[in-house]
Each structure stands twice: as structure tokens, then as C-alpha cells.
Motif scaffolding. Sequence first.
Motif, PDB file in Angstrom:
ATOM      1  N   GLY A  63       0.824  -1.211   0.000  1.00 40.87           N
ATOM      2  CA  GLY A  63       0.000   0.000   0.000  1.00 40.87           C
ATOM      3  C   GLY A  63       0.858   1.260   0.000  1.00 40.87           C
ATOM      4  N   GLY A  64       0.266   2.345  -0.412  1.00 39.22           N
ATOM      5  CA  GLY A  64       0.881   3.664  -0.253  1.00 39.22           C
ATOM      6  C   GLY A  64       2.031   4.002  -1.182  1.00 39.22           C
ATOM      7  N   VAL A  65       2.193   3.271  -2.293  1.00 40.77           N
ATOM      8  CA  VAL A  65       3.308   3.578  -3.198  1.00 40.77           C
ATOM      9  C   VAL A  65       2.937   4.659  -4.220  1.00 40.77           C
ATOM     10  N   GLY A  66       1.666   5.008  -4.297  1.00 46.43           N
ATOM     11  CA  GLY A  66       1.266   6.106  -5.193  1.00 46.43           C
ATOM     12  C   GLY A  66       0.321   5.695  -6.322  1.00 46.43           C
ATOM     13  N   LYS A  67      -0.271   4.515  -6.254  1.00 47.67           N
ATOM     14  CA  LYS A  67      -1.146   4.042  -7.350  1.00 47.67           C
ATOM     15  C   LYS A  67      -2.273   5.044  -7.649  1.00 47.67           C
ATOM     16  N   THR A  68      -2.990   5.409  -6.584  1.00 51.52           N
ATOM     17  CA  THR A  68      -4.150   6.284  -6.794  1.00 51.52           C
ATOM     18  C   THR A  68      -3.703   7.669  -7.272  1.00 51.52           C
ATOM     19  N   SER A  69      -2.636   8.197  -6.669  1.00 48.36           N
ATOM     20  CA  SER A  69      -2.166   9.542  -7.043  1.00 48.36           C
ATOM     21  C   SER A  69      -1.707   9.581  -8.501  1.00 48.36           C
ATOM     22  N   ASP A 110     -10.517   0.832  -5.966  1.00 52.03           N
ATOM     23  CA  ASP A 110      -9.795   0.861  -4.695  1.00 52.03           C
ATOM     24  C   ASP A 110     -10.837   0.813  -3.577  1.00 52.03           C
ATOM     25  N   ASN A 164       8.807   5.853  -8.268  1.00 54.01           N
ATOM     26  CA  ASN A 164       7.993   6.979  -7.792  1.00 54.01           C
ATOM     27  C   ASN A 164       8.661   7.556  -6.542  1.00 54.01           C
ATOM     28  N   LYS A 165       8.299   8.804  -6.235  1.00 55.82           N
ATOM     29  CA  LYS A 165       8.859   9.532  -5.085  1.00 55.82           C
ATOM     30  C   LYS A 165      10.384   9.602  -5.214  1.00 55.82           C
ATOM     31  N   PRO A 203       9.283  12.440  -9.572  1.00 55.00           N
ATOM     32  CA  PRO A 203       9.954  13.000  -8.395  1.00 55.00           C
ATOM     33  C   PRO A 203       9.063  13.005  -7.165  1.00 55.00           C
ATOM     34  N   TYR A 204       9.693  12.997  -5.990  1.00 58.33           N
ATOM     35  CA  TYR A 204       8.936  13.263  -4.770  1.00 58.33           C
ATOM     36  C   TYR A 204       8.574  14.737  -4.829  1.00 58.33           C
ATOM     37  N   SER A 205       7.309  15.055  -4.819  1.00 61.57           N
ATOM     38  CA  SER A 205       6.929  16.450  -4.954  1.00 61.57           C
ATOM     39  C   SER A 205       5.661  16.723  -4.151  1.00 61.57           C
ATOM     40  N   LYS A 235       1.479  15.508  -4.328  1.00 57.89           N
ATOM     41  CA  LYS A 235       0.701  15.072  -3.166  1.00 57.89           C
ATOM     42  C   LYS A 235      -0.537  15.957  -2.961  1.00 57.89           C
TER      43      LYS A 235
HETATM   44  N1  LIG Z   1       5.524  11.440  -6.346  1.00 60.87           N
HETATM   45  C1  LIG Z   1       5.014  11.711  -5.146  1.00 60.87           C
HETATM   46  N2  LIG Z   1       5.463  12.759  -4.415  1.00 60.87           N
HETATM   47  C2  LIG Z   1       4.966  13.018  -3.173  1.00 60.87           C
HETATM   48  N3  LIG Z   1       4.026  12.312  -2.567  1.00 60.87           N
HETATM   49  C3  LIG Z   1       3.527  11.256  -3.244  1.00 60.87           C
HETATM   50  C4  LIG Z   1       3.978  10.900  -4.564  1.00 60.87           C
HETATM   51  N4  LIG Z   1       3.280   9.806  -4.974  1.00 60.87           N
HETATM   52  C5  LIG Z   1       2.427   9.502  -3.965  1.00 60.87           C
HETATM   53  N5  LIG Z   1       2.577  10.357  -2.925  1.00 60.87           N
HETATM   54  C6  LIG Z   1       1.875  10.340  -1.624  1.00 60.87           C
HETATM   55  O1  LIG Z   1       2.001   9.032  -1.045  1.00 60.87           O
HETATM   56  C7  LIG Z   1       0.824   8.696  -0.318  1.00 60.87           C
HETATM   57  C8  LIG Z   1       0.257   7.388  -0.843  1.00 60.87           C
HETATM   58  O2  LIG Z   1      -0.187   7.605  -2.179  1.00 60.87           O
HETATM   59  P1  LIG Z   1      -1.461   6.865  -2.783  1.00 60.87           P
HETATM   60  O3  LIG Z   1      -2.628   6.954  -1.866  1.00 60.87           O
HETATM   61  O4  LIG Z   1      -1.602   7.377  -4.163  1.00 60.87           O
HETATM   62  O5  LIG Z   1      -0.903   5.367  -2.770  1.00 60.87           O
HETATM   63  P2  LIG Z   1      -1.654   4.014  -3.123  1.00 60.87           P
HETATM   64  O6  LIG Z   1      -0.615   3.113  -3.669  1.00 60.87           O
HETATM   65  O7  LIG Z   1      -2.842   4.300  -3.954  1.00 60.87           O
HETATM   66  O8  LIG Z   1      -2.124   3.522  -1.676  1.00 60.87           O
HETATM   67  P3  LIG Z   1      -3.170   2.329  -1.331  1.00 60.87           P
HETATM   68  O9  LIG Z   1      -2.419   1.053  -1.554  1.00 60.87           O
HETATM   69  O10 LIG Z   1      -3.491   2.592   0.115  1.00 60.87           O
HETATM   70  O11 LIG Z   1      -4.345   2.479  -2.252  1.00 60.87           O
HETATM   71  C9  LIG Z   1      -0.144   9.878  -0.493  1.00 60.87           C
HETATM   72  O12 LIG Z   1      -0.018  10.734   0.609  1.00 60.87           O
HETATM   73  C10 LIG Z   1       0.373  10.567  -1.753  1.00 60.87           C
HETATM   74  O13 LIG Z   1       0.052  11.922  -1.785  1.00 60.87           O
END
Ligand SMILES: Nc1ncnc2c1ncn2[C@@H]1O[C@H](COP(=O)(O)OP(=O)(O)OP(=O)(O)O)[C@@H](O)[C@H]1O
Length: 238
Positions: free
Chosen positions: A12-18, A41, A162-163, A205-207, A211
Motif C-alpha cells: 500500500g501507499g506507493v502512489g497508485k491512486t495519485s 480501490d 515513484n517519489k 519526483p517526490y513532490s 501530493k
Molecule cells: N511522487 C510523489 N510525491 C509526493 N508524494 C507522493 C507521490 N506519490 C504519492 N505520494 C503520496 O504518497 C501517499 C500514498 O499515495 P497513494 O494513496 O496514491 O498510494 P496508493 O498506492 O494508492 O495507496 P493504497 O495502496 O493505500 O491504495 C499519499 O499521501 C500521496 O500523496
Amino acid sequence: MAKFISFCSQKGGVGKTSITVHAATYLAQTLKLPVTIFDCDYPQHSLTSIRDSEIERLKSDESFLKRAEKLSSLPYEIIPSQLVDALPKLDEYANTNRMVFIDIPGTLNVNGFDGFVKRLDAAILLLEPDPVSFESTMHTVLALANFQNKNGGMVPTYLLWNKYNVHEREERYTNLQDAALNYLETLKKERKQPIDVKFMEYRIPYSVSIKDYRSTLLPHKTIEPLVSELIESLVKEH
Ligand SMILES: Nc1ncnc2c1ncn2[C@@H]1O[C@H](COP(=O)(O)OP(=O)(O)OP(=O)(O)O)[C@@H](O)[C@H]1O
Ligand SMILES: [Mg+2]
């Protein structure tokens, strides 16, 4: 034909949704391409919530409304669903020219996962430069290699940093990248099957703005190189 794309991970939390929302909004609002997101999701359906709150914001925030109006496209479709229920709906889109994104939970242990992989044109695995993220991504590769997609082989799979931290030593990335390529080579030999996995060149980039400005209406410029590379890969491969 539609292109079915998903940012996946076993973590979880790697950035899929973002990254799904940034890519979809850029494609729809800047490039004016037809886009649909299946928001699978479950149960948080966070993309549907973002869209709902943006529709509310259009009513109360004049500058937001003006910026959205300037783009002059209707908001693209976001369909909340559980993955297993989305599968027959995905088939209804197959003969359209849409880019269809499927946002899934941070686990592969979800009902309908095999049917989902079968329909995908691209699985994009988000990777962060730490051993836990790395190991979990390699497990995801292994899981995807166990399923066939519609072309009878492994779903074309892309690894995407990512990040990305520009201040981090480059070696941290290249060492993990080399380890991944070695692992894939071993997998190819052991399995005697094509392992269709590549690293994407662009690193997101981490940005703080990635977010903070996740929008289903206003595109974010930072994502442009990713979208270009994605389009190029999809055109080249199919
Ligand atoms: N490139 C980035 N720069 C900064 N923050 C980021 C970046 N990508 C994702 N994030 C942040 O990381 C966190 C997790 O992102 P996100 O919810 O998109 O992950 P996810 O993989 O969809 O999580 P889940 O598995 O819970 O659905 C969020 O706070 C998001 O804003
Ligand atoms: Mg998510």
C-alpha cells in the motif's frame, strides 16, 4: 481499441491512486483524449471522493471554476466498483478508443484479480528505493508472470520509480535496478517463458505538489514526461 492500464502493487501507499489521477487528468484535459477510470480501490474509493469534492468546490470557489472552465472539456468518467464487478463492464469498453485506468487496492489478494490481469494492456509497478518496496515489487512481477493476458503471454509490465529523490545517491537506484534486472534474467531462465518487464525511463519526483494537487479536473505538468512515455510504449508494443 481501448487500452487498459493499471498502476499496481502488492504494497500500500506507493502512489497508485495519485499517479492514476494525475495521468488520467493530463491525458483528458491537456491532450483531450478520451479517458475513463474504474475506481476499484474498494472500500475507500478515494478517486470518487476527490471528484465529488471537486464538483462541490466548483460551486463555491470562483477561481477554481474559472481554471476548470478554461479547459473547456467535460470531466472524464470515474466509475466506482469492486474489481470483480468491473470485469464485464471493462469488456463493454474494449472496442472503444478510450484509455481506461483501473485503480486497485494495495493487495493482489482481491476477487477478480486473474480476470483483471487478462484484460490489461499494461501493468505499471510503482517502485520506491528501499528493500521492502523492492522485494514486494519483485513478488508482484512473479504473480503477474503466473497469469496470461489476452495475447497469451505475460501482461506487458513496466517498473516505474515513484517519489524519486534527486538528492539521493544515484547508486541507490542503479544498484536496485541491476538487482531487478538480474532477478528477471534468472526468472526467464527458470521459467523458460518470456518475462515482459522493463524499467520506464522517467522517474516521478517526490513532490509536494503531486501530493497536494491531486485533481480530476486540473492537469499537473510534472506528469507530462510519464504520459508521453506511456503513450509511446503502448503504441510501440501493440
Ligand atoms: N511522487 C510523489 N510525491 C509526493 N508524494 C507522493 C507521490 N506519490 C504519492 N505520494 C503520496 O504518497 C501517499 C500514498 O499515495 P497513494 O494513496 O496514491 O498510494 P496508493 O498506492 O494508492 O495507496 P493504497 O495502496 O493505500 O491504495 C499519499 O499521501 C500521496 O500523496
Ligand atoms: Mg490507492
